[in-house]
Structure formats: structure tokens, C-alpha cells
Write a protein that holds these residues in place. Structure first.
Motif, mmCIF file in Angstrom:
data_model
loop_
_atom_site.group_PDB
_atom_site.id
_atom_site.type_symbol
_atom_site.label_atom_id
_atom_site.label_comp_id
_atom_site.label_asym_id
_atom_site.label_seq_id
_atom_site.Cartn_x
_atom_site.Cartn_y
_atom_site.Cartn_z
ATOM 1 N N GLY A 37 0.821 -1.195 0.000
ATOM 2 C CA GLY A 37 0.000 0.000 0.000
ATOM 3 C C GLY A 37 0.859 1.251 0.000
ATOM 4 N N GLY B 244 -2.825 3.660 1.200
ATOM 5 C CA GLY B 244 -3.472 2.545 0.526
ATOM 6 C C GLY B 244 -3.343 1.255 1.322
ATOM 7 N N VAL C 67 -7.142 -2.915 -3.848
ATOM 8 C CA VAL C 67 -6.547 -1.731 -3.240
ATOM 9 C C VAL C 67 -7.655 -0.871 -2.656
ATOM 10 C CG1 VAL C 67 -5.074 0.276 -3.602
ATOM 11 C CG2 VAL C 67 -4.719 -1.798 -4.984
ATOM 12 N N LEU D 34 -8.601 2.569 -0.847
ATOM 13 C CA LEU D 34 -8.066 3.922 -0.700
ATOM 14 C C LEU D 34 -8.414 4.426 0.696
ATOM 15 C CD1 LEU D 34 -9.109 5.235 -4.227
ATOM 16 C CD2 LEU D 34 -6.918 4.227 -3.535
ATOM 17 N N PRO E 166 -3.248 7.775 -1.293
ATOM 18 C CA PRO E 166 -3.514 6.335 -1.144
ATOM 19 C C PRO E 166 -3.488 5.614 -2.485
ATOM 20 C CG PRO E 166 -5.548 7.607 -0.956
ATOM 21 C CD PRO E 166 -4.424 8.605 -1.003
ATOM 22 N N GLY E 167 -3.004 4.388 -2.444
ATOM 23 C CA GLY E 167 -2.935 3.585 -3.663
ATOM 24 C C GLY E 167 -2.067 2.367 -3.458
ATOM 25 N N GLY F 181 -12.165 1.915 -3.944
ATOM 26 C CA GLY F 181 -11.137 0.915 -4.192
ATOM 27 C C GLY F 181 -11.172 0.384 -5.607
#
Length: 309
Positions: free
Chosen positions: A166, A170, A195, A197, A203-204, A300
Motif C-alpha cells: 500500500g 493505501g 486496493v 483507498l 492512497p494507492g 477501491g
């Protein structure tokens, strides 16, 4: 103990301190970090064995005081690291402890003769396997990385998934694809890296150590499945080892992910020409990120595959 032996031991302590505080293995790679941590095991095995040999002239004397002092020395090294601005590590202390036990076992098996040398070797071998489990793990992951190239990520492979994590908020997990997911039948994909967020600046998902040499390939390909009702805008970032952490010194590409299956094919020359004032070093790609803005926290996507052709 003689003055000569005392001087020898002090010299060894000084050299050990210099090595632990001042040595870093080359490159910012997971395997190098793991080897550096596991190196504490070897250092403290030899240090403890030497200390017991020098101080243990009386073979009936218990060895735990020397081993306790060795552990205190290891803890002190971590405390000094905190004072000089480096991060102390409980994992390093654990490696120190395993090394101290290994040194004590070798001393008891080969010098003190408390038990057989064969048993001593067996115990130390098991301790070494524990201590070097992380380097062994990353070695397997790197070999899978080589074997699957030019595919960069295979969600069905445990060691391939080990190379991604992440990114700045993430959260990732491995899931089976929904049965009703409209994925091309010939893709051979049975699962994905989902994934989420979560809270964070960007985030990712992040692949910090892809197979670095992308020369000779014409396209970067990426497949994403979205279970979201609305479109999800993402950003693809790629940079090389010479990246200066500035926006204009990397490849930045906006991806609009629709509900369902999404396949992106991006020309490699765009990635090579992306940095301002220079060309991307295609022989030393070091990071691939797929991120979203904070306003999309809570949503996500499924990362299906990533590769070159």
C-alpha cells in the motif's frame, strides 16, 4: 584475563560498534536491508563466542553473565542509534539475541563440551535459518520477479504479490475475482490485488522494486477491474533510480477507471521522454505507483496485472 586479551576484546568491541553504526550495504533494496539486519546474527555469534573464549577460562563458570553483557551491548547500540538520529530496531535486538544464543551454543558444544558438537551444529543451523528467513524470503521474491518478466505483477503468485504494498494510505489484500466479473476469458487471471483507498496523502498501491531493465519493450500494459458504481480517476507514476522527487522528473499519467474491466496500453517512449530536461533511464526503473487523490478515500479497485510488451 591477560592485558593482551583485554586489549584484543576492546578492539573487537570498537570494530563491532563501527560496523553496526557506520555500515550500510549498497542500494536501497529490501534484500540489502534484510541482509543488513540478519548480519547482526553473525556479528553477535562471533562476538559472544570470542567473549566466552576469552573470559571462560574456568569451564565450570556459568556463561549467562557474558551472554547478558553481550545483549546489553546490543541494546546499547540501538540506543546510540536513536541518539544520533537513526531508527532503533527491536528486530535488530532479536537478531542480536539469536546470535548470542548461537555463540553460546557453539562455545558449549566445541569448547566447554557440555553437549555434543553435532547437536551444537544442528541448533546453530536452525537459529541461522530463523535469522536469515527474511533474506531467503526476498531472494525467492526476486527470483519470481525475474522468472515472470516482462510481466511485472501476477496476483495469483504469493511471491509476486510480495513486491507490492500500500502507498501512503493505501491498503492491499489478495482476493478471488467475483464470479460475475467481466474479465477476458483468455487472461488467465483468477484473483487480484484489491486496493482500498484509506486515509493518507496519496492512497494507492506501490511497486518499489520492479524488474528494472525496461529497454527493448514498446508498451506498458495495465489491467484494472473496478467494482465501483462511478468512474474512479487514478494517477500512474513511474520513475527511475535518478529521480529527484520532483513532479516533472517522472512519468505521470491520469487513468480514468470505469466500472468493470479496464485495460491500458501506454507507449514506452512516452515514459522515456517524461522527465523534464532528460530521458528516463529505462535500464533502471525503480518505482511504479497507482494512486488517487484524498477525495476518493473509501473507494477501491482491483489490480489485475501489469507488464511490458
Amino acid at each position: 584475563m591477560s592485558l593482551k586479551k583485554t586489549g584484543l576484546f576492546v578492539l573487537v568491541l570498537v570494530l563491532t560498534t563501527v560496523i553496526l553504526l557506520g555500515t550500510n550495504l549498497p542500494g536501497e533494496y529490501r534484500l540489502m536491508y534484510a541482509l543488513q539486519d540478519s548480519g547482526h546474527f553473525l556479528i553477535f555469534s562471533l562476538l559472544t563466542l570470542l567473549a566466552l573464549w576469552l573470559f571462560g577460562k574456568n569451564l565450570t563458570r556459568p556463561i549467562w553473565p557474558v551472554m547478558s553483557l553481550a545483549l546489553l551491548f546490543g541494546i546499547s547500540i540501538e540506543a546510540v542509534q536513536y541518539l544520533i538520529g537513526r531508527d532503533p530496531s527491536l528486530y535488530d535486538i532479536l537478531m542480536d539475541l539469536l546470535g548470542i544464543v548461537a555463540g553460546g551454543v557453539l562455545y558449549c558444544g566445541f569448547i566447554k563440551r557440555s553437549f555434543s558438537s553435532h547437536l551444537s551444529i544442528l541448533i546453530v543451523t536452525l537459529l541461522a535459518l530463523v535469522a536469515f528467513s527474511q533474506p531467503i524470503y526476498w531472494s525467492f521474491a526476486y527470483q519470481v520477479r525475474v522468472d515472470q518478466f516482462p510481466r511485472l505483477i501476477n496476483p495469483d503468485s504469493f511471491f509476486s504479490r510480495a513486491l507490492i504494498e500500500g502507498s501512503e494510505g493505501g491498503e492491499i489484500r489478495h482476493i478471488d475475482l467475483p464470479r460475475d466479473a467481466s474479465i477476458p476469458a483468455d487472461s488467465g487471471i483468477n484473483s487480484c490485488v484489491y486496493v482500498t483507498l484509506a486515509e493518507g496523502p496519496w492512497p494507492g498501491v506501490d511497486m518499489q522494486e520492479p524488474e528494472p531493465d525496461w529497454r527493448g519493450y514498446a508498451y506498458f500494459e495495465l489491467a484494472i477491474y473496478s467494482d465501483q458504481v462511478a468512474d474512479l480517476p487514478l494517477t500512474l507514476r513511474i520513475h527511475d533510480q535518478g529521480h529527484n522527487r520532483r513532479y516533472e522528473d517522472r512519468y505521470n499519467r491520469r487513468l480514468l477507471v470505469h466500472t468493470g474491466y479496464n485495460h491500458f496500453t501506454l507507449p514506452m517512449h512516452e515514459i522515456e521522454d517524461a522527465p523534464s530536461g532528460r530521458s528516463m533511464d529505462m535500464a533502471n526503473i525503480s518505482d511504479v505507483k497507482i494512486i488517487a487523490a484524498q477525495k476518493h478515500i473509501g473507494r477501491g479497485f482491483c489490480l489485475l496485472t501489469m507488464g511490458l510488451r
